[in-house]
Write a protein that holds these residues in place. Sequence first.
Motif, PDB file in Angstrom:
ATOM      1  N   GLY A  10       0.826  -1.202   0.000  1.00 18.79           N
ATOM      2  CA  GLY A  10       0.000   0.000   0.000  1.00 18.79           C
ATOM      3  C   GLY A  10       0.852   1.240   0.000  1.00 18.79           C
ATOM      4  O   GLY A  10       2.077   1.180   0.133  1.00 18.79           O
ATOM      5  N   SER A  11       0.166   2.381  -0.146  1.00 19.52           N
ATOM      6  CA  SER A  11       0.872   3.658  -0.061  1.00 19.52           C
ATOM      7  C   SER A  11       1.151   4.035   1.391  1.00 19.52           C
ATOM      8  O   SER A  11       2.160   4.682   1.689  1.00 19.52           O
ATOM      9  CB  SER A  11       0.036   4.776  -0.706  1.00 19.52           C
ATOM     10  N   HIS A  39       5.494   3.016  -3.728  1.00 19.84           N
ATOM     11  CA  HIS A  39       5.179   4.299  -4.358  1.00 19.84           C
ATOM     12  C   HIS A  39       4.054   4.087  -5.371  1.00 19.84           C
ATOM     13  O   HIS A  39       4.145   3.212  -6.230  1.00 19.84           O
ATOM     14  CB  HIS A  39       6.424   4.851  -5.063  1.00 19.84           C
ATOM     15  N   ASN A  40       2.978   4.861  -5.228  1.00 17.66           N
ATOM     16  CA  ASN A  40       1.876   4.796  -6.194  1.00 17.66           C
ATOM     17  C   ASN A  40       1.981   6.015  -7.104  1.00 17.66           C
ATOM     18  O   ASN A  40       1.697   7.132  -6.684  1.00 17.66           O
ATOM     19  CB  ASN A  40       0.539   4.787  -5.442  1.00 17.66           C
ATOM     20  N   LYS A  43      -0.741   8.810  -7.311  1.00 15.85           N
ATOM     21  CA  LYS A  43      -1.156   9.642  -6.173  1.00 15.85           C
ATOM     22  C   LYS A  43      -0.054  10.613  -5.797  1.00 15.85           C
ATOM     23  O   LYS A  43       1.124  10.253  -5.800  1.00 15.85           O
ATOM     24  CB  LYS A  43      -1.429   8.748  -4.947  1.00 15.85           C
ATOM     25  N   SER A  75      10.573   0.379  -4.451  1.00 14.40           N
ATOM     26  CA  SER A  75      10.412   1.376  -5.515  1.00 14.40           C
ATOM     27  C   SER A  75      11.190   0.943  -6.748  1.00 14.40           C
ATOM     28  O   SER A  75      11.522   1.751  -7.604  1.00 14.40           O
ATOM     29  CB  SER A  75      10.901   2.747  -5.027  1.00 14.40           C
ATOM     30  N   LYS A  93      -5.227  -7.457   0.671  1.00 12.34           N
ATOM     31  CA  LYS A  93      -5.724  -6.081   0.595  1.00 12.34           C
ATOM     32  C   LYS A  93      -6.991  -5.958   1.439  1.00 12.34           C
ATOM     33  O   LYS A  93      -7.781  -6.912   1.519  1.00 12.34           O
ATOM     34  CB  LYS A  93      -6.094  -5.716  -0.858  1.00 12.34           C
ATOM     35  N   TYR A 103     -11.549  -0.836  -7.689  1.00 10.37           N
ATOM     36  CA  TYR A 103     -10.152  -0.379  -7.783  1.00 10.37           C
ATOM     37  C   TYR A 103      -9.182  -1.556  -7.699  1.00 10.37           C
ATOM     38  O   TYR A 103      -8.181  -1.615  -8.433  1.00 10.37           O
ATOM     39  CB  TYR A 103      -9.925   0.607  -6.624  1.00 10.37           C
ATOM     40  N   GLU A 104      -9.493  -2.514  -6.830  1.00 13.77           N
ATOM     41  CA  GLU A 104      -8.553  -3.608  -6.567  1.00 13.77           C
ATOM     42  C   GLU A 104      -8.644  -4.754  -7.570  1.00 13.77           C
ATOM     43  O   GLU A 104      -7.646  -5.449  -7.816  1.00 13.77           O
ATOM     44  CB  GLU A 104      -8.785  -4.188  -5.160  1.00 13.77           C
ATOM     45  N   MET A 107      -6.159  -4.803 -10.498  1.00 11.88           N
ATOM     46  CA  MET A 107      -4.785  -5.017 -10.015  1.00 11.88           C
ATOM     47  C   MET A 107      -4.583  -6.493  -9.645  1.00 11.88           C
ATOM     48  O   MET A 107      -3.540  -7.082  -9.936  1.00 11.88           O
ATOM     49  CB  MET A 107      -4.483  -4.117  -8.802  1.00 11.88           C
TER      50      MET A 107
END
Length: 165
Positions: A10-11, A39-40, A43, A75, A93, A103-104, A107
């Motif tokens: 996650g972020s 790192h997203n 966002k 990263s 998640k 959203y998930e 992915m």
Amino acid sequence: MNNRIAVVPGSFDPPTLGHIDVIRRAAALYDELHVLVVHNPGKEAMLPIAQRLSLLEQSIAEENVDGNVIVASWSMGLLVDYATDVDAGVLVKGIRSQVDVAYETPMAIVNRHLAQIETVFLLPDPAHALVSSSLVRQVAALGGDVSPFVPGPVARFLDTGARGL
Ligand code: PNS
């Protein structure tokens, strides 16, 4: 690939009590749990990765999360590359709503195609169902009290104004 090893990515910008709930429950389900700050690129970040890592480590300790929990950041490319490196067979998640499902899901499908890695969704404790990092960022930026939504180390950090906002 080992299905007893899982990654919670996650972020974590910043970590919330909802994150800690998911981490605590995932740590009880798996033999080894990697909590991964990623790192997203979609966002705009409030906190640098190193700060999120430190707040996560402090929060996991202060909230007495039991289990074999490793906190790391990534990263260097794909999330599944990290998972493959540590031999993890599962991504975990938290899913709060239909918005999170939408959203998930893509992915999860992409990650399974990339590396045959499964995604497991955990439903949140209702107490944390509406907490999100983006709301915490907004409340903090406008000077509000975020302590009901975040672990102590995050509340103290945001309260000191150390973000320079
Ligand atoms: O907390 P977030 O921002 O919802 O987490 C999203 C995150 C960071 C897990 C996601 O953006 C991600 O997996 N990024 C790594 C890059 C990657 O592997 N992308 C392809 C698969 S979706």
